[in-house]
Write a protein that holds these residues in place. Sequence first.
Motif, mmCIF file in Angstrom:
data_model
loop_
_atom_site.group_PDB
_atom_site.id
_atom_site.type_symbol
_atom_site.label_atom_id
_atom_site.label_comp_id
_atom_site.label_asym_id
_atom_site.label_seq_id
_atom_site.Cartn_x
_atom_site.Cartn_y
_atom_site.Cartn_z
ATOM 1 N N ALA A 45 0.851 -1.182 0.000
ATOM 2 C CA ALA A 45 0.000 0.000 0.000
ATOM 3 C C ALA A 45 0.890 1.236 0.000
ATOM 4 O O ALA A 45 2.012 1.210 0.502
ATOM 5 C CB ALA A 45 -0.917 -0.007 1.218
ATOM 6 N N LEU A 46 0.375 2.320 -0.562
ATOM 7 C CA LEU A 46 1.156 3.553 -0.682
ATOM 8 C C LEU A 46 1.664 4.034 0.674
ATOM 9 O O LEU A 46 2.767 4.556 0.793
ATOM 10 C CB LEU A 46 0.302 4.646 -1.336
ATOM 11 C CG LEU A 46 0.987 5.983 -1.629
ATOM 12 C CD1 LEU A 46 2.154 5.785 -2.587
ATOM 13 C CD2 LEU A 46 -0.007 6.977 -2.212
ATOM 14 N N LYS A 47 0.886 3.816 1.746
ATOM 15 C CA LYS A 47 1.250 4.322 3.073
ATOM 16 C C LYS A 47 2.270 3.439 3.792
ATOM 17 O O LYS A 47 2.849 3.845 4.797
ATOM 18 C CB LYS A 47 -0.011 4.441 3.940
ATOM 19 C CG LYS A 47 -0.694 3.105 4.189
ATOM 20 C CD LYS A 47 -1.955 3.277 5.034
ATOM 21 C CE LYS A 47 -2.627 1.924 5.262
ATOM 22 N NZ LYS A 47 -3.858 2.068 6.089
ATOM 23 N N ASP A 48 2.485 2.227 3.288
ATOM 24 C CA ASP A 48 3.328 1.267 4.016
ATOM 25 C C ASP A 48 4.795 1.378 3.613
ATOM 26 O O ASP A 48 5.411 0.423 3.139
ATOM 27 C CB ASP A 48 2.822 -0.153 3.771
ATOM 28 C CG ASP A 48 1.440 -0.388 4.365
ATOM 29 O OD1 ASP A 48 1.118 0.298 5.344
ATOM 30 O OD2 ASP A 48 0.706 -1.249 3.847
ATOM 31 N N GLU A 49 5.384 2.557 3.842
ATOM 32 C CA GLU A 49 6.777 2.764 3.453
ATOM 33 C C GLU A 49 7.715 1.838 4.206
ATOM 34 O O GLU A 49 8.670 1.303 3.636
ATOM 35 C CB GLU A 49 7.180 4.212 3.698
ATOM 36 C CG GLU A 49 8.618 4.503 3.301
ATOM 37 C CD GLU A 49 9.012 5.946 3.550
ATOM 38 O OE1 GLU A 49 10.145 6.320 3.206
ATOM 39 O OE2 GLU A 49 8.186 6.701 4.085
ATOM 40 N N ALA A 50 7.446 1.621 5.503
ATOM 41 C CA ALA A 50 8.318 0.759 6.305
ATOM 42 C C ALA A 50 8.360 -0.654 5.739
ATOM 43 O O ALA A 50 9.411 -1.296 5.701
ATOM 44 C CB ALA A 50 7.844 0.738 7.758
ATOM 45 N N ASP A 51 7.204 -1.150 5.276
ATOM 46 C CA ASP A 51 7.162 -2.490 4.695
ATOM 47 C C ASP A 51 7.951 -2.547 3.391
ATOM 48 O O ASP A 51 8.640 -3.530 3.107
ATOM 49 C CB ASP A 51 5.714 -2.914 4.433
ATOM 50 C CG ASP A 51 5.006 -3.353 5.707
ATOM 51 O OD1 ASP A 51 5.676 -3.439 6.750
ATOM 52 O OD2 ASP A 51 3.795 -3.599 5.652
ATOM 53 N N ARG A 52 7.855 -1.489 2.583
ATOM 54 C CA ARG A 52 8.608 -1.468 1.327
ATOM 55 C C ARG A 52 10.102 -1.524 1.598
ATOM 56 O O ARG A 52 10.838 -2.280 0.967
ATOM 57 C CB ARG A 52 8.276 -0.200 0.523
ATOM 58 C CG ARG A 52 6.876 -0.162 -0.036
ATOM 59 C CD ARG A 52 6.779 0.836 -1.167
ATOM 60 N NE ARG A 52 7.086 2.199 -0.770
ATOM 61 C CZ ARG A 52 6.225 3.030 -0.216
ATOM 62 N NH1 ARG A 52 4.984 2.636 0.044
ATOM 63 N NH2 ARG A 52 6.573 4.267 0.087
ATOM 64 N N VAL A 53 10.550 -0.703 2.537
ATOM 65 C CA VAL A 53 11.975 -0.669 2.879
ATOM 66 C C VAL A 53 12.426 -2.022 3.399
ATOM 67 O O VAL A 53 13.465 -2.558 2.996
ATOM 68 C CB VAL A 53 12.260 0.435 3.917
ATOM 69 C CG1 VAL A 53 13.696 0.348 4.407
ATOM 70 C CG2 VAL A 53 11.994 1.810 3.312
#
Length: 236
Positions: free
Chosen positions: A77-85
Amino acid sequence: MLAVDDDPSVRDLITHYLGDHDFRVTAVTTEGEMRSVLARDPANLVVLDLRLGRESGLQIARNLREQTKVPIIILTALKDEADRVMGLELGADDYVTKPFSPRELLARIRALLRRSRMHETVADAVADVRAYRFEGWELNVRLRKLRSPTGEITALRNAEFNLLLAFLAAPHRVLSRERLLALSRLHNAEVYDRSIDVMVGRLRRKIEKEPRNPALILTERGAGYLFRPAVETLRG
């Protein structure tokens, strides 16, 4: 190609859109189903949603990377920056944020497959290489260790090792930033050129006597970088 997502609408979108562009896609909902498919038919790329019902997409990504080199694109999801990193740090190669454009996903898949083929070409070229020597330095390919002219071990990050390996496998040749990005397996960033420039700068600080006036890794303006020293290849 394999898609792992617990949303049937996303699975249908990926399967049908990529199928219309000549990709054969198998879509599953759980890690167990994914493993069953991979055991029968190894995939050339995995599209993995990090938000799977009762399962952790991050843990699946970790398990995949520990057991295989298959390219991985994560969906977040766009808001899940921590998960992307975290997904990228665990070994995913790229990411797409939900809601996503099928055209963007297709473009990223094609780009990642091109980079993967480049990486395999270099891997084949160095398959029987034990070490490289240059200017008193020695890079042990199998142990992934860089020894300085004074005999000290110089620590290299994974991307730095792969970047130096790309240079040593093709000395005296200008390598474009795009090719170096692929060969060093740097994760996608908003500005590709800057990612490579930063990594080259880090590598220069470790192997150059004067990093601001480099003599080993030369900049070819508008074209990329060139590794200048003579390189001795040790095989067997």
